[in-house]
Design a protein around this motif. Structure first.
Motif, PDB file in Angstrom:
ATOM      1  N   ALA A   1     -12.372   2.339   5.408  1.00  0.00           N
ATOM      2  CA  ALA A   1     -12.398   1.884   6.805  1.00  0.00           C
ATOM      3  C   ALA A   1     -11.710   2.884   7.735  1.00  0.00           C
ATOM      4  CB  ALA A   1     -11.736   0.509   6.917  1.00  0.00           C
ATOM      5  N   LYS A   2     -10.747   3.633   7.199  1.00  0.00           N
ATOM      6  CA  LYS A   2     -10.032   4.645   7.987  1.00  0.00           C
ATOM      7  C   LYS A   2     -10.734   5.997   7.945  1.00  0.00           C
ATOM      8  CE  LYS A   2      -5.263   3.573   7.993  1.00  0.00           C
ATOM      9  NZ  LYS A   2      -3.998   4.184   7.737  1.00  0.00           N
ATOM     10  N   GLY A   3     -11.880   6.056   7.251  1.00  0.00           N
ATOM     11  CA  GLY A   3     -12.602   7.320   7.148  1.00  0.00           C
ATOM     12  C   GLY A   3     -12.021   8.264   6.102  1.00  0.00           C
ATOM     13  N   ARG A   4     -11.187   7.740   5.213  1.00  0.00           N
ATOM     14  CA  ARG A   4     -10.588   8.559   4.156  1.00  0.00           C
ATOM     15  C   ARG A   4     -11.421   8.437   2.885  1.00  0.00           C
ATOM     16  NH1 ARG A   4      -6.278  11.024   5.692  1.00  0.00           N
ATOM     17  NH2 ARG A   4      -5.862  11.705   3.575  1.00  0.00           N
ATOM     18  N   GLU A   5     -11.290   9.447   2.039  1.00  0.00           N
ATOM     19  CA  GLU A   5     -11.988   9.422   0.761  1.00  0.00           C
ATOM     20  C   GLU A   5     -11.421   8.335  -0.128  1.00  0.00           C
ATOM     21  OE1 GLU A   5     -12.630  12.813  -2.103  1.00  0.00           O
ATOM     22  OE2 GLU A   5     -12.803  13.870  -0.183  1.00  0.00           O
ATOM     23  N   MET A   6     -12.312   7.660  -0.838  1.00  0.00           N
ATOM     24  CA  MET A   6     -11.846   6.688  -1.823  1.00  0.00           C
ATOM     25  C   MET A   6     -11.292   7.460  -3.017  1.00  0.00           C
ATOM     26  SD  MET A   6     -14.861   3.832  -1.430  1.00  0.00           S
ATOM     27  CE  MET A   6     -14.475   3.079  -2.971  1.00  0.00           C
TER      28      MET A   6
ATOM     29  N   TYR B   1       0.785  -1.226   0.000  1.00  0.00           N
ATOM     30  CA  TYR B   1       0.000   0.000   0.000  1.00  0.00           C
ATOM     31  C   TYR B   1       0.824   1.286   0.000  1.00  0.00           C
ATOM     32  CZ  TYR B   1      -2.878  -3.753   1.863  1.00  0.00           C
ATOM     33  OH  TYR B   1      -3.490  -4.958   2.052  1.00  0.00           O
ATOM     34  N   GLY B   2       1.986   1.261   0.586  1.00  0.00           N
ATOM     35  CA  GLY B   2       2.775   2.482   0.690  1.00  0.00           C
ATOM     36  C   GLY B   2       1.988   3.568   1.393  1.00  0.00           C
ATOM     37  N   SER B   3       2.120   4.783   0.917  1.00  0.00           N
ATOM     38  CA  SER B   3       1.417   5.912   1.547  1.00  0.00           C
ATOM     39  C   SER B   3      -0.010   6.077   1.027  1.00  0.00           C
ATOM     40  CB  SER B   3       2.212   7.207   1.315  1.00  0.00           C
ATOM     41  OG  SER B   3       2.294   7.492  -0.075  1.00  0.00           O
ATOM     42  N   ALA B   4      -0.445   5.193   0.123  1.00  0.00           N
ATOM     43  CA  ALA B   4      -1.766   5.336  -0.512  1.00  0.00           C
ATOM     44  C   ALA B   4      -2.931   5.243   0.477  1.00  0.00           C
ATOM     45  CB  ALA B   4      -1.946   4.291  -1.613  1.00  0.00           C
ATOM     46  N   LEU B   5      -2.702   4.696   1.651  1.00  0.00           N
ATOM     47  CA  LEU B   5      -3.784   4.588   2.639  1.00  0.00           C
ATOM     48  C   LEU B   5      -3.985   5.891   3.404  1.00  0.00           C
ATOM     49  CD1 LEU B   5      -3.082   1.071   4.180  1.00  0.00           C
ATOM     50  CD2 LEU B   5      -4.563   1.654   2.243  1.00  0.00           C
ATOM     51  N   ASP B   6      -2.947   6.729   3.440  1.00  0.00           N
ATOM     52  CA  ASP B   6      -2.971   7.869   4.350  1.00  0.00           C
ATOM     53  C   ASP B   6      -2.862   9.248   3.718  1.00  0.00           C
ATOM     54  OD1 ASP B   6      -3.102   6.207   6.726  1.00  0.00           O
ATOM     55  OD2 ASP B   6      -1.036   5.652   6.256  1.00  0.00           O
TER      56      ASP B   6
ATOM     57  N   GLU C   1      -8.476  -3.057  -2.810  1.00  0.00           N
ATOM     58  CA  GLU C   1      -8.193  -3.229  -1.381  1.00  0.00           C
ATOM     59  C   GLU C   1      -7.770  -1.895  -0.753  1.00  0.00           C
ATOM     60  OE1 GLU C   1      -5.494  -6.163   1.440  1.00  0.00           O
ATOM     61  OE2 GLU C   1      -5.505  -6.474  -0.723  1.00  0.00           O
ATOM     62  N   ILE C   2      -6.984  -1.102  -1.478  1.00  0.00           N
ATOM     63  CA  ILE C   2      -6.573   0.215  -0.979  1.00  0.00           C
ATOM     64  C   ILE C   2      -7.807   1.062  -0.705  1.00  0.00           C
ATOM     65  CG2 ILE C   2      -5.523   2.410  -1.710  1.00  0.00           C
ATOM     66  CD1 ILE C   2      -3.225   0.660  -2.910  1.00  0.00           C
ATOM     67  N   ASN C   3      -8.754   1.084  -1.626  1.00  0.00           N
ATOM     68  CA  ASN C   3      -9.966   1.879  -1.411  1.00  0.00           C
ATOM     69  C   ASN C   3     -10.786   1.359  -0.233  1.00  0.00           C
ATOM     70  OD1 ASN C   3     -10.055   4.201  -2.935  1.00  0.00           O
ATOM     71  ND2 ASN C   3     -10.954   3.197  -4.717  1.00  0.00           N
ATOM     72  N   LYS C   4     -10.863   0.052  -0.085  1.00  0.00           N
ATOM     73  CA  LYS C   4     -11.596  -0.539   1.043  1.00  0.00           C
ATOM     74  C   LYS C   4     -10.953  -0.117   2.367  1.00  0.00           C
ATOM     75  CE  LYS C   4     -12.983  -5.056   2.821  1.00  0.00           C
ATOM     76  NZ  LYS C   4     -12.866  -6.501   2.630  1.00  0.00           N
ATOM     77  N   LEU C   5      -9.622  -0.165   2.433  1.00  0.00           N
ATOM     78  CA  LEU C   5      -8.914   0.220   3.652  1.00  0.00           C
ATOM     79  C   LEU C   5      -9.001   1.725   3.904  1.00  0.00           C
ATOM     80  CD1 LEU C   5      -5.845  -2.148   3.254  1.00  0.00           C
ATOM     81  CD2 LEU C   5      -7.679  -2.340   4.953  1.00  0.00           C
ATOM     82  N   ARG C   6      -8.977   2.526   2.836  1.00  0.00           N
ATOM     83  CA  ARG C   6      -9.139   3.982   2.991  1.00  0.00           C
ATOM     84  C   ARG C   6     -10.518   4.290   3.590  1.00  0.00           C
ATOM     85  NH1 ARG C   6      -5.744   7.636   0.442  1.00  0.00           N
ATOM     86  NH2 ARG C   6      -7.453   9.130   0.212  1.00  0.00           N
TER      87      ARG C   6
END
Length: 155
Positions: A112-117, A82-87, A105-110
């Protein structure tokens, strides 16, 4: 536009070049492309030998410079998928057919963290002369070269 793309890029082949070139097209002349490059430790999990991070980074930088782009760019090490793509905030994640599941998966995890897809832009994998995907594994096995041309086998 801020674009993210990632990979091991060893060896850098026609499929990788299409992925990178498309990332710069999407970014536009005033955009930013962040290229995640697998760290030596993370790349060591590959089923084939991989050149060092520094050698891969140098090849990547040489290719980007050959594009003559005015877009800004930076290379960052990837220590996982994922690198920094989650944050971090960015607009588009560029993936291949092969790496689309990681993008989803990156979008799903974003989320879940309350970040914009983010928008996912998928490119088709580049085919070799035999109609199969160009891949680093096939190049290392000596089946094809980095442009997808078949390598004749000695009889």
């Amino acid at each position: 536009m801020k674009i993210m793309v990632g990979g091991t890029f060893s060896p850098l082949h026609a499929g990788h070049k299409k992925l990178i070139s498309r990332s710069f097209e999407l970014a536009g002349p005033d955009g930013l492309v962040v290229l995640g490059l697998s760290s030596d430790n993370f790349a060591g999990r590959k089923s084939h030998p991989v050149t060092t991070y520094e050698a891969r980074k140098e090849a990547l930088e040489t290719y980007i410079q050959s594009l003559g782009t005015t877009a800004r760019w930076e290379v960052e090490p990837l220590y996982d998928r994922y690198g920094s793509a989650l944050d971090v905030d960015f607009d588009i994640l560029v993936v291949s057919e092969e790496t689309l599941p990681v993008g989803l998966e990156i979008n799903k995890l974003r989320r879940a963290k309350g970040r914009e897809m983010v928008e996912i832009h998928q490119i088709a994998c580049v085919l070799a002369e035999d109609g199969r995907w160009i891949s680093s594994t096939r190049i290392i096995r000596g089946e094809i070269d980095d442009a997808g041309r078949l390598i004749p086998r000695d009889k």
